[in-house]
Design a protein around this motif. Structure first.
Motif, PDB file in Angstrom:
ATOM      1  N   GLY A 131      44.774   2.534  73.475  1.00 18.69           N
ATOM      2  CA  GLY A 131      44.481   1.785  72.267  1.00 18.69           C
ATOM      3  C   GLY A 131      45.771   1.402  71.553  1.00 18.69           C
ATOM      4  O   GLY A 131      46.859   1.804  71.955  1.00 18.69           O
ATOM      5  N   GLU A 132      45.662   0.642  70.485  1.00 16.12           N
ATOM      6  CA  GLU A 132      46.844   0.179  69.761  1.00 16.12           C
ATOM      7  C   GLU A 132      47.568   1.331  69.065  1.00 16.12           C
ATOM      8  O   GLU A 132      48.783   1.356  69.004  1.00 16.12           O
ATOM      9  CB  GLU A 132      46.471  -0.896  68.730  1.00 16.12           C
ATOM     10  N   ASP A 133      46.810   2.284  68.500  1.00 17.33           N
ATOM     11  CA  ASP A 133      47.428   3.441  67.830  1.00 17.33           C
ATOM     12  C   ASP A 133      47.584   4.571  68.847  1.00 17.33           C
ATOM     13  O   ASP A 133      46.608   5.186  69.275  1.00 17.33           O
ATOM     14  CB  ASP A 133      46.561   3.917  66.655  1.00 17.33           C
ATOM     15  N   VAL A 134      48.842   4.840  69.235  1.00 17.14           N
ATOM     16  CA  VAL A 134      49.099   5.810  70.304  1.00 17.14           C
ATOM     17  C   VAL A 134      49.310   7.209  69.733  1.00 17.14           C
ATOM     18  O   VAL A 134      48.710   8.178  70.181  1.00 17.14           O
ATOM     19  CB  VAL A 134      50.321   5.371  71.147  1.00 17.14           C
ATOM     20  N   VAL A 135      50.184   7.332  68.720  1.00 16.67           N
ATOM     21  CA  VAL A 135      50.460   8.632  68.083  1.00 16.67           C
ATOM     22  C   VAL A 135      50.600   8.411  66.576  1.00 16.67           C
ATOM     23  O   VAL A 135      51.275   7.457  66.154  1.00 16.67           O
ATOM     24  CB  VAL A 135      51.763   9.278  68.611  1.00 16.67           C
ATOM     25  N   THR A 136      50.001   9.287  65.798  1.00 17.59           N
ATOM     26  CA  THR A 136      50.137   9.216  64.345  1.00 17.59           C
ATOM     27  C   THR A 136      50.481  10.594  63.789  1.00 17.59           C
ATOM     28  O   THR A 136      49.749  11.560  64.024  1.00 17.59           O
ATOM     29  CB  THR A 136      48.828   8.715  63.686  1.00 17.59           C
ATOM     30  N   LEU A 137      51.618  10.693  63.097  1.00 17.18           N
ATOM     31  CA  LEU A 137      52.013  11.927  62.413  1.00 17.18           C
ATOM     32  C   LEU A 137      51.852  11.693  60.910  1.00 17.18           C
ATOM     33  O   LEU A 137      52.400  10.728  60.370  1.00 17.18           O
ATOM     34  CB  LEU A 137      53.467  12.307  62.714  1.00 17.18           C
ATOM     35  N   LYS A 138      51.096  12.584  60.238  1.00 18.17           N
ATOM     36  CA  LYS A 138      50.850  12.442  58.802  1.00 18.17           C
ATOM     37  C   LYS A 138      51.285  13.694  58.063  1.00 18.17           C
ATOM     38  O   LYS A 138      50.826  14.805  58.391  1.00 18.17           O
ATOM     39  CB  LYS A 138      49.361  12.180  58.536  1.00 18.17           C
ATOM     40  N   ASN A 139      52.199  13.522  57.100  1.00 13.73           N
ATOM     41  CA  ASN A 139      52.625  14.592  56.206  1.00 13.73           C
ATOM     42  C   ASN A 139      52.972  15.883  56.963  1.00 13.73           C
ATOM     43  O   ASN A 139      52.573  16.984  56.593  1.00 13.73           O
ATOM     44  CB  ASN A 139      51.521  14.880  55.164  1.00 13.73           C
ATOM     45  N   VAL A 140      53.751  15.729  58.037  1.00 12.25           N
ATOM     46  CA  VAL A 140      54.077  16.870  58.902  1.00 12.25           C
ATOM     47  C   VAL A 140      55.187  17.717  58.286  1.00 12.25           C
ATOM     48  O   VAL A 140      56.245  17.192  57.901  1.00 12.25           O
ATOM     49  CB  VAL A 140      54.489  16.382  60.315  1.00 12.25           C
ATOM     50  N   HIS A 141      54.946  19.032  58.217  1.00 12.59           N
ATOM     51  CA  HIS A 141      55.952  20.003  57.792  1.00 12.59           C
ATOM     52  C   HIS A 141      56.246  20.919  58.975  1.00 12.59           C
ATOM     53  O   HIS A 141      55.340  21.341  59.688  1.00 12.59           O
ATOM     54  CB  HIS A 141      55.437  20.855  56.625  1.00 12.59           C
ATOM     55  N   LYS A 142      57.521  21.226  59.175  1.00 10.39           N
ATOM     56  CA  LYS A 142      57.898  22.125  60.268  1.00 10.39           C
ATOM     57  C   LYS A 142      59.150  22.896  59.877  1.00 10.39           C
ATOM     58  O   LYS A 142      60.136  22.311  59.447  1.00 10.39           O
ATOM     59  CB  LYS A 142      58.159  21.328  61.560  1.00 10.39           C
ATOM     60  N   ARG A 143      59.055  24.229  60.041  1.00 14.85           N
ATOM     61  CA  ARG A 143      60.200  25.097  59.750  1.00 14.85           C
ATOM     62  C   ARG A 143      60.421  26.033  60.940  1.00 14.85           C
ATOM     63  O   ARG A 143      59.489  26.379  61.658  1.00 14.85           O
ATOM     64  CB  ARG A 143      59.926  25.963  58.508  1.00 14.85           C
ATOM     65  N   TYR A 144      61.676  26.422  61.148  1.00 15.46           N
ATOM     66  CA  TYR A 144      62.011  27.503  62.073  1.00 15.46           C
ATOM     67  C   TYR A 144      62.714  28.560  61.239  1.00 15.46           C
ATOM     68  O   TYR A 144      63.867  28.384  60.841  1.00 15.46           O
ATOM     69  CB  TYR A 144      62.928  27.024  63.196  1.00 15.46           C
ATOM     70  N   GLY A 145      62.011  29.646  60.942  1.00 15.29           N
ATOM     71  CA  GLY A 145      62.574  30.674  60.072  1.00 15.29           C
ATOM     72  C   GLY A 145      62.865  30.091  58.700  1.00 15.29           C
ATOM     73  O   GLY A 145      61.985  29.529  58.048  1.00 15.29           O
ATOM     74  N   PRO A 183      52.515  21.624  64.111  1.00 14.76           N
ATOM     75  CA  PRO A 183      53.124  21.540  62.770  1.00 14.76           C
ATOM     76  C   PRO A 183      52.669  22.698  61.903  1.00 14.76           C
ATOM     77  O   PRO A 183      51.580  23.242  62.111  1.00 14.76           O
ATOM     78  CB  PRO A 183      52.596  20.193  62.243  1.00 14.76           C
ATOM     79  N   ASP A 184      53.510  23.097  60.945  1.00 13.38           N
ATOM     80  CA  ASP A 184      53.097  24.133  59.989  1.00 13.38           C
ATOM     81  C   ASP A 184      52.055  23.574  59.031  1.00 13.38           C
ATOM     82  O   ASP A 184      51.182  24.299  58.549  1.00 13.38           O
ATOM     83  CB  ASP A 184      54.318  24.619  59.190  1.00 13.38           C
ATOM     84  N   ASP A 185      52.178  22.278  58.763  1.00  6.84           N
ATOM     85  CA  ASP A 185      51.215  21.609  57.886  1.00  6.84           C
ATOM     86  C   ASP A 185      51.191  20.137  58.281  1.00  6.84           C
ATOM     87  O   ASP A 185      52.121  19.634  58.916  1.00  6.84           O
ATOM     88  CB  ASP A 185      51.634  21.754  56.423  1.00  6.84           C
ATOM     89  N   GLY A 186      50.135  19.427  57.910  1.00  3.54           N
ATOM     90  CA  GLY A 186      50.005  18.030  58.298  1.00  3.54           C
ATOM     91  C   GLY A 186      49.337  17.907  59.660  1.00  3.54           C
ATOM     92  O   GLY A 186      48.857  18.887  60.228  1.00  3.54           O
ATOM     93  N   SER A 187      49.306  16.683  60.208  1.00  2.62           N
ATOM     94  CA  SER A 187      48.574  16.459  61.460  1.00  2.62           C
ATOM     95  C   SER A 187      49.358  15.574  62.417  1.00  2.62           C
ATOM     96  O   SER A 187      50.126  14.710  62.005  1.00  2.62           O
ATOM     97  CB  SER A 187      47.221  15.807  61.158  1.00  2.62           C
ATOM     98  N   VAL A 188      49.124  15.831  63.701  1.00  2.31           N
ATOM     99  CA  VAL A 188      49.665  14.989  64.777  1.00  2.31           C
ATOM    100  C   VAL A 188      48.476  14.587  65.639  1.00  2.31           C
ATOM    101  O   VAL A 188      47.796  15.456  66.199  1.00  2.31           O
ATOM    102  CB  VAL A 188      50.694  15.744  65.640  1.00  2.31           C
ATOM    103  N   ALA A 189      48.200  13.293  65.711  1.00  6.84           N
ATOM    104  CA  ALA A 189      47.029  12.838  66.458  1.00  6.84           C
ATOM    105  C   ALA A 189      47.431  11.799  67.496  1.00  6.84           C
ATOM    106  O   ALA A 189      48.157  10.847  67.191  1.00  6.84           O
ATOM    107  CB  ALA A 189      46.011  12.235  65.488  1.00  6.84           C
ATOM    108  N   ARG A 190      46.972  12.020  68.734  1.00 13.28           N
ATOM    109  CA  ARG A 190      47.150  11.012  69.775  1.00 13.28           C
ATOM    110  C   ARG A 190      45.856  10.234  69.922  1.00 13.28           C
ATOM    111  O   ARG A 190      44.758  10.777  69.747  1.00 13.28           O
ATOM    112  CB  ARG A 190      47.504  11.666  71.116  1.00 13.28           C
ATOM    113  N   GLY A 191      45.964   8.946  70.256  1.00 10.14           N
ATOM    114  CA  GLY A 191      44.781   8.099  70.420  1.00 10.14           C
ATOM    115  C   GLY A 191      43.868   8.635  71.512  1.00 10.14           C
ATOM    116  O   GLY A 191      44.326   9.295  72.448  1.00 10.14           O
ATOM    117  N   PRO A 192      42.573   8.351  71.437  1.00 11.07           N
ATOM    118  CA  PRO A 192      41.599   8.924  72.385  1.00 11.07           C
ATOM    119  C   PRO A 192      41.821   8.498  73.838  1.00 11.07           C
ATOM    120  O   PRO A 192      41.458   9.221  74.755  1.00 11.07           O
ATOM    121  CB  PRO A 192      40.246   8.426  71.859  1.00 11.07           C
TER     122      PRO A 192
END
Length: 540
Positions: free
Chosen positions: A321-335, A376-385
């Motif tokens: 589909g046209e939307d392949v990957v969508t990252l929304k409000n992603v938070h990520k920490r290492y320590g 992600p620690d918070d937020g979302s990562v979505a790949r198209g169906p």
């Protein structure tokens, strides 16, 4: 400075060099090229005296110091990174070690009777140490390490705790700090990120000694060398100019040799036809005999050697589909370290994003999030169906079964494919003949990368996520991969330190910076033009 005179060398049944000659002069920057197994490392080892030629000689001018960086870095542990680096600085490091011992002796009451001798020797060693600018050694070591991507914390940490790739950088730093009369560098661009690669490029441009190096990075080679020596069929041939000019000259020479070969073959066919036609006639006996003698004396022109070229064509990938990957409000920490704080990013069909950013900016983390290898620690990562993903990461090479052969790995991955297509696939990725029966445990890094790439691309995904896909690949395999990926109709998200790869394949750039993300329409070439830099924080 260094001369190879009529070298002959045989390894087992393989003839590596036959009456080969070449020279390395002061100030020359020479690229050593040739197919895998041609003898590049053997040549380095003969120059350093680790191997001897069977015939001929290797002559090194008296007093010339040689620094040799190879992929075999040896054991490192028990001291700091900066101490390990300084230990490679040649005579000055030996003087520093002796000064340290003498300082300890001065504080030892048991050696009070030797104090005059100890102080006299210390004064002598210290004077020589100052002559060699030894007191700036720590600063110079840190400058080189900084250029190769080490933080101050890493420089003072235990060298034994580093990964193999970082130990390679320490080994390279030792040689660069030494500043010998002649530098021999065997694949110095492996294991470096783009920022470190550009720093090394500038360092070598400013280096006033002689340089002989191999590299699978054509852009890196192009910008540094002013001469190319090619190993081909046991001989050494020199070409003036950079790598691109060598390629042009090689193509012209091959074309001329092919034309010369074809002309001679036509002449020979004509002469042989005359001999065959008239050999039974007594009236033409003298002419026939004359032409036979003429043919016996002719120096035969050989056709140009055919370089093994591989090509690979993608089967059409299923359309996403046209939307392949969508990252929304992603938070990520290492320590305690924050990588992303509210990252928003979208990838659409047929976009080819190259990810830029300094060490630790989160380039590989972004690819892991997209691939689902990290959450992600918070937020979302979505790949198209309808997205079918292929993910290439360095750790994928560790998942190969060491007891299985190349062919068994392919057969296991694609049990319905049949032998012929799998053998053709293996051939495209450089596994021809008996090489397909090699056990995975004996494969080099480059061979493992090729095998993993072959398994990923045979049944093509419509989203490719690639983390340094060109590490360990030779120039010919990189060219094949670039040609294949340029015709790929899916979507790509990748990290690479190879500027030719970046420029050829990207049509979008995502730059990760401390103050957020910056996106650029157009690919890497346009990014360089717009920002005036080839990598974040560096001027071009």
């Amino acid at each position: 400075m260094i001369r190879l005179e009529n070298i002959g060398k045989q390894n087992g049944r393989q003839i590596v060099f036959i009456e080969a000659s070449a020279a390395l002069q002061k100030g020359e920057k020479v690229g050593l090229v040739g197919p895998n197994g041609a003898g590049k490392t053997t040549l380095f080892r003969m120059i350093t005296g680790q191997e001897l030629p069977d015939e001929g000689q290797v002559a090194v001018d008296r007093g010339v110091t040689i620094g040799y960086f190879s992929q075999d870095v040896g054991e490192m542990s028990g001291r700091s990174v900066v101490s390990e680096t300084m230990d490679g600085a040649g005579p000055v490091s030996a003087l520093l070690a002796e000064m340290t011992e003498l300082e300890a002796a001065m504080c030892d009451p048991a050696r009070a009777g030797e104090m005059d001798d100890i102080i006299a020797r210390y004064s002598e060693v210290q004077g020589r140490f100052e002559e060699l600018d030894g007191y700036s050694l720590d600063g110079r070591a840190r400058e080189v390490l900084d250029g190769l991507g080490f933080s101050q914390e890493m420089m003072d940490g235990d060298v034994g705790a580093l990964s193999g790739g970082w130990k390679m950088r320490v080994a390279l730093a030792r040689i660069l700090l030494m500043r010998p009369d002649a530098l021999l560098l065997d694949e110095p661009s492996n294991h470096l990120d783009l920022e470190s690669l550009i720093w090394l490029e500038d360092f070598l441009k400013g280096y006033d000694g002689a340089l002989l190096m191999t590299s699978h990075d054509r852009e890196f080679m192009n910008r540094i060398v002013n001469k190319v020596v090619e190993i081909d069929g046991g001989s050494l041939t020199a070409y003036s100019g950079n790598y691109e000019f060598y390629q042009q000259q090689r193509a012209i020479a091959d074309k001329q040799q092919q034309a010369q070969f074809e002309r001679q073959q036509a002449m020979l066919a004509k002469e042989i036809s005359f001999i065959e036609r008239f050999k039974a006639r007594a009236s033409h006996a003298a002419q026939v005999q004359s032409r036979v003698k003429k043919l016996e004396k002719i120096d035969k022109v050989e056709p140009p050697k055919r370089r093994q070229t591989v090509s690979f064509e993608f089967q059409p990938a299923p359309r996403s589909g046209e939307d392949v990957v969508t990252l929304k409000n992603v938070h990520k920490r290492y320590g305690s370290r924050t990588i992303y704080e509210g990252l928003d990013f979208q990838v659409r069909r047929r976009e080819r994003w190259c990810i830029m950013g300094v060490n630790g900016a989160g380039k590989s983390t972004l690819l892991k999030l997209v691939a689902g290898a990290s959450e992600p620690d918070d937020g979302s990562v979505a790949r198209g169906p309808s997205v079918k993903m292929g993910y290439f990461a360095q750790h994928a090479m560790d998942l190969l079964d060491g007891d299985r052969t190349v062919f068994q790995e392919l057969e296991d991955a694609f049990p319905q494919a049949g032998q012929a297509p799998l053998r053709a696939l293996a051939g495209c990725f450089g596994f021809s003949g008996d090489e397909i029966e090699k056990k995975c445990r004996v494969l080099s890094g480059g061979e493992k990368a090729r095998l993993v790439m072959a398994m990923m691309l045979f049944d093509p995904p419509n989203l490719l996520v690639l983390d340094e896909p060109t590490n360990h690949l030779d120039i010919a395999t990189k060219e094949m991969l670039i040609t294949a990926l340029s015709q790929y109709e899916g979507t790509m998200l990748f990290v690479s330190h190879d500027r030719h790869f970046l420029a050829a394949l990207s049509n979008r750039v995502l730059e990760l910076t401390p103050d957020g993300i910056h996106t650029y329409g157009g690919g890497y070439t346009e990014y360089v033009e717009r920002t005036g830099q080839e990598a974040p924080g560096l001027r071009s």
